[in-house]
Design a protein around this motif. Structure first.
Motif, PDB file in Angstrom:
ATOM      1  N   ARG A  44      -5.100  37.441 -24.722  1.00 31.84           N
ATOM      2  CA  ARG A  44      -4.656  38.784 -24.335  1.00 31.84           C
ATOM      3  C   ARG A  44      -4.309  39.634 -25.557  1.00 31.84           C
ATOM      4  O   ARG A  44      -4.662  40.815 -25.639  1.00 31.84           O
ATOM      5  CB  ARG A  44      -3.420  38.695 -23.426  1.00 31.84           C
ATOM      6  CG  ARG A  44      -3.833  38.467 -21.993  1.00 31.84           C
ATOM      7  CD  ARG A  44      -2.671  38.046 -21.123  1.00 31.84           C
ATOM      8  NE  ARG A  44      -3.157  37.506 -19.871  1.00 31.84           N
ATOM      9  CZ  ARG A  44      -3.363  38.241 -18.805  1.00 31.84           C
ATOM     10  NH1 ARG A  44      -3.124  39.525 -18.807  1.00 31.84           N
ATOM     11  NH2 ARG A  44      -3.827  37.699 -17.702  1.00 31.84           N
ATOM     12  N   LEU A  45      -3.636  38.971 -26.515  1.00 31.17           N
ATOM     13  CA  LEU A  45      -3.271  39.717 -27.736  1.00 31.17           C
ATOM     14  C   LEU A  45      -4.527  40.146 -28.492  1.00 31.17           C
ATOM     15  O   LEU A  45      -4.603  41.255 -29.027  1.00 31.17           O
ATOM     16  CB  LEU A  45      -2.383  38.855 -28.642  1.00 31.17           C
ATOM     17  CG  LEU A  45      -0.924  38.716 -28.201  1.00 31.17           C
ATOM     18  CD1 LEU A  45      -0.206  37.694 -29.062  1.00 31.17           C
ATOM     19  CD2 LEU A  45      -0.211  40.071 -28.326  1.00 31.17           C
ATOM     20  N   LEU A  81       1.246  49.717 -34.893  1.00 32.30           N
ATOM     21  CA  LEU A  81       0.955  48.993 -33.656  1.00 32.30           C
ATOM     22  C   LEU A  81      -0.034  47.850 -33.933  1.00 32.30           C
ATOM     23  O   LEU A  81       0.187  46.696 -33.530  1.00 32.30           O
ATOM     24  CB  LEU A  81       0.373  49.957 -32.615  1.00 32.30           C
ATOM     25  CG  LEU A  81      -0.019  49.308 -31.282  1.00 32.30           C
ATOM     26  CD1 LEU A  81       1.212  48.774 -30.553  1.00 32.30           C
ATOM     27  CD2 LEU A  81      -0.777  50.300 -30.396  1.00 32.30           C
ATOM     28  N   THR A  82      -1.121  48.157 -34.685  1.00 34.20           N
ATOM     29  CA  THR A  82      -2.103  47.128 -35.046  1.00 34.20           C
ATOM     30  C   THR A  82      -1.416  45.993 -35.812  1.00 34.20           C
ATOM     31  O   THR A  82      -1.659  44.812 -35.559  1.00 34.20           O
ATOM     32  CB  THR A  82      -3.209  47.745 -35.940  1.00 34.20           C
ATOM     33  OG1 THR A  82      -3.471  49.068 -35.480  1.00 34.20           O
ATOM     34  CG2 THR A  82      -4.454  46.900 -35.917  1.00 34.20           C
ATOM     35  N   GLU A  83      -0.539  46.375 -36.718  1.00 33.19           N
ATOM     36  CA  GLU A  83       0.176  45.356 -37.521  1.00 33.19           C
ATOM     37  C   GLU A  83       1.034  44.449 -36.640  1.00 33.19           C
ATOM     38  O   GLU A  83       1.033  43.227 -36.778  1.00 33.19           O
ATOM     39  CB  GLU A  83       1.059  46.072 -38.549  1.00 33.19           C
ATOM     40  CG  GLU A  83       1.413  45.178 -39.726  1.00 33.19           C
ATOM     41  CD  GLU A  83       2.297  45.889 -40.739  1.00 33.19           C
ATOM     42  OE1 GLU A  83       3.349  45.332 -41.084  1.00 33.19           O
ATOM     43  OE2 GLU A  83       1.936  47.046 -41.136  1.00 33.19           O
ATOM     44  N   ALA A 127       2.015  39.286 -33.968  1.00 32.25           N
ATOM     45  CA  ALA A 127       2.213  38.522 -32.731  1.00 32.25           C
ATOM     46  C   ALA A 127       1.173  37.403 -32.625  1.00 32.25           C
ATOM     47  O   ALA A 127       1.486  36.278 -32.226  1.00 32.25           O
ATOM     48  CB  ALA A 127       2.119  39.438 -31.516  1.00 32.25           C
ATOM     49  N   ILE A 128      -0.076  37.737 -33.034  1.00 31.97           N
ATOM     50  CA  ILE A 128      -1.132  36.703 -33.018  1.00 31.97           C
ATOM     51  C   ILE A 128      -0.756  35.566 -33.976  1.00 31.97           C
ATOM     52  O   ILE A 128      -0.881  34.374 -33.651  1.00 31.97           O
ATOM     53  CB  ILE A 128      -2.505  37.326 -33.382  1.00 31.97           C
ATOM     54  CG1 ILE A 128      -2.971  38.233 -32.223  1.00 31.97           C
ATOM     55  CG2 ILE A 128      -3.548  36.235 -33.655  1.00 31.97           C
ATOM     56  CD1 ILE A 128      -4.254  38.997 -32.491  1.00 31.97           C
ATOM     57  N   SER A 160      -7.109  48.357 -28.981  1.00 35.01           N
ATOM     58  CA  SER A 160      -6.366  49.397 -29.701  1.00 35.01           C
ATOM     59  C   SER A 160      -7.100  49.815 -30.979  1.00 35.01           C
ATOM     60  O   SER A 160      -6.788  50.834 -31.573  1.00 35.01           O
ATOM     61  CB  SER A 160      -4.958  48.914 -30.045  1.00 35.01           C
ATOM     62  OG  SER A 160      -5.045  47.893 -31.011  1.00 35.01           O
ATOM     63  N   ASP A 161      -8.027  48.903 -31.396  1.00 33.17           N
ATOM     64  CA  ASP A 161      -8.740  49.179 -32.635  1.00 33.17           C
ATOM     65  C   ASP A 161      -9.509  50.494 -32.533  1.00 33.17           C
ATOM     66  O   ASP A 161     -10.359  50.664 -31.662  1.00 33.17           O
ATOM     67  CB  ASP A 161      -9.710  48.008 -32.917  1.00 33.17           C
ATOM     68  CG  ASP A 161     -10.123  48.015 -34.380  1.00 33.17           C
ATOM     69  OD1 ASP A 161      -9.380  48.622 -35.185  1.00 33.17           O
ATOM     70  OD2 ASP A 161     -11.168  47.429 -34.706  1.00 33.17           O
TER      71      ASP A 161
END
Ligand SMILES: Nc1ncnc2c1ncn2[C@@H]1O[C@H](COP(=O)(O)OP(=O)(O)OP(=O)(O)O)[C@@H](O)[C@H]1O
Ligand SMILES: [Mg+2]
Length: 464
Positions: free
Chosen positions: A263-264, A280-282, A287-288, A271-272
């Motif tokens: 999901r992440l 947000l990308t960071e 989280a990954i 979002s890319d």
């Protein structure tokens, strides 16, 4: 323990016999002396009866029959006899001259005064202590002479010593019986107890399937063995449950974690280019990375549970060959970090390990070493015999660890402050568990390079 029991029992018997027999020796002396006195007194009176007539008639000194009788008596009883007239002059006595004056002997004067006398005194003539019995020779109301029988005072001691031999035999037999009884007790009580103690030691050493024999020894020991076995069963059950829980929990966590990661990743892909917010990308990438760390932790826990459950018989493995093979596997990654991996000693070195565990051990240790190895340094893998064991050493040139940290590093989840992020702190715990399940051990030493030498010591098969 057995020897101590025998020593205590024999000691107690010797003490009891000493307390009981020492006064007995004193008593024996008195009894033996009384017996001698009674016997000699009786003989002296008999002799007095025989010489009475001759003394009265004044013919005692030339009665050959009487002399022969006295001589035989002296030889058979090992004593000395003298018969005197009322003037204390010897009239009969194979050891003395007829007419020899005995008036300076107090016991003879006492007998001539009508009083039998017994006792001990030092004899000036013989230069030894004498035991004497002297009795009057009576005729009607008057005294016609005296009979004295003497024996060396040591006679009493000799007779007591003879008796003591018998007593000594009793003591020896009692001690032998006590030793035998102690042996029987040791066999029936202490042997099952020491078996129980061996079982307890093996259980404490981690052999949870250990059970004590329940059918040996007295009822108390049997009941103790039964209770011990019940306790061992409980411990084994509890540990198995706990391991099963850790295993299942880790396993169950894998699936939702994989789903979370997917999901992440799709969130990152979505979002890319859509979101212009780089933060947000960071966040999504972090989280990954966290899910990856969690994943490694779960894999580690599963590996640990498997290593604990291993219980497989160790097999013979060639440490040098496995080390060479793992170096080939890690070389590209090490190369990327500017670190060289080198093996010292490539002769086959056979050791005992659970199948597949040496690969896991080396991977964990090389992974740790790569985390700290400085650019351009070398990580050395050594395989070497050390006494009855074979040691595998992985030495880096990193910053090293303090002595306490080197011990703590084997605790689950322990990581040094400032350790490279991403680790779970389970690697070394797994290494130790794998080594121990094959009867080996693992430790961290300080290396001459200033870094750490991780040492895994494994048993060698007999005769290798
Ligand atoms: N060769 C080494 N030099 C310096 N510190 C070390 C070395 N090996 C281990 N350590 C320290 O010991 C800690 C525990 O090591 P361990 O292998 O158990 O866990 P980890 O490497 O942090 O995580 P994992 O191995 O589970 O990925 C490490 O975090 C590190 O701080
Ligand atoms: Mg590690």
């Amino acid at each position: 323990m057995r020897r101590r029991l025998i020593a205590v029992l024999v000691g107690v018997v010797v003490l009891v016999l000493a307390v009981q027999d020492l006064p007995l020796v004193g008593h024996l002396r008195v009894v033996e002396r009384d017996r001698l006195v009674t016997r000699l007194e009786r003989d002296a009176f008999i002799l007095a009866g025989r010489v009475e007539e001759d003394l009265e008639a004044g013919t005692a000194d030339d009665n050959a029959v009487l002399l022969g009788l006295v001589e035989r008596y002296e030889v058979s009883e090992d004593v000395s006899v003298v018969v005197t007239d009322t003037r204390a002059l010897a009239v009969l006595g194979p050891d003395f001259d007829v007419g020899e004056d005995f008036s300076n002997r107090p016991e003879i004067l006492e007998a001539l005064a009508g009083r039998p006398e017994t006792g001990e005194r030092d004899s000036v003539t013989l230069g030894q202590r004498l035991f004497y019995v002297s009795v009057p020779v009576l005729s009607g109301d008057g005294v016609v002479g005296a009979v004295r029988i003497t024996a060396p005072a040591s006679r009493v001691d000799e007779e007591v010593a003879d008796r003591l031999w018998g007593l000594g035999l009793v003591v020896a037999i009692s001690v032998a019986i006590a030793a035998f009884a102690a042996l029987v007790m040791a066999w029936t009580v202490t042997r099952p107890l020491s078996r129980l103690s061996e079982s307890a030691a093996r259980l404490a050493g981690g052999s949870l399937s250990e059970r004590a024999p329940e059918g040996e020894g007295p009822p108390e020991v049997r009941s103790l063995a039964r209770r011990f076995n019940l306790m061992a069963e409980q411990i084994e059950l509890l540990v198995a449950r706990q391991r099963a829980f850790a295993g299942t929990a880790s396993h169950q966590l894998r699936t939702p974690l994989t789903a979370l990661r997917i999901r992440l990743e799709s969130l990152a892909a979505a979002s890319d280019g859509v979101s212009s917010d780089p933060a947000l990308t960071e966040h999504i990438q972090e989280a990954i990375a966290e899910t990856d760390r969690l994943h490694r932790m779960i894999e580690g826990l599963l590996a640990l549970t498997r290593a604990e459950e291993a219980g497989l018989a160790p097999v013979e493995v060639d440490l040098a060959a496995i080390a060479a093979e793992r170096i080939d596997y890690w070389a590209p990654l090490a190369g990327e970090r500017g670190v060289e991996l080198r093996l010292r000693g490539d002769d086959p070195e056979i050791a005992l390990a659970v199948a597949g565990s040496v690969e896991q051990i080396i991977d964990n240790l090389v992974d740790n070493a790569l985390d700290v190895a400085p650019l351009g340094s070398e990580i050395l893998l050594e395989v070497e015999r050390a006494g009855e064991r074979t040691e595998l050493r992985i030495i880096d040139a990193g910053p090293g660890l303090s002595e306490t940290d080197r011990d703590m590093a084997f605790d689950r989840f322990w990581r040094a402050p400032g350790a490279t992020p991403g680790g779970s702190g389970l690697g070394l715990a797994i290494v130790r568990q794998l080594a121990e399940s094959a009867g080996g051990s693992a430790r961290l030493d300080a290396a001459a390079t200033g870094g750490v030498a991780a040492v895994v010591s494994l048993r060698r098969p007999e005769g290798r």
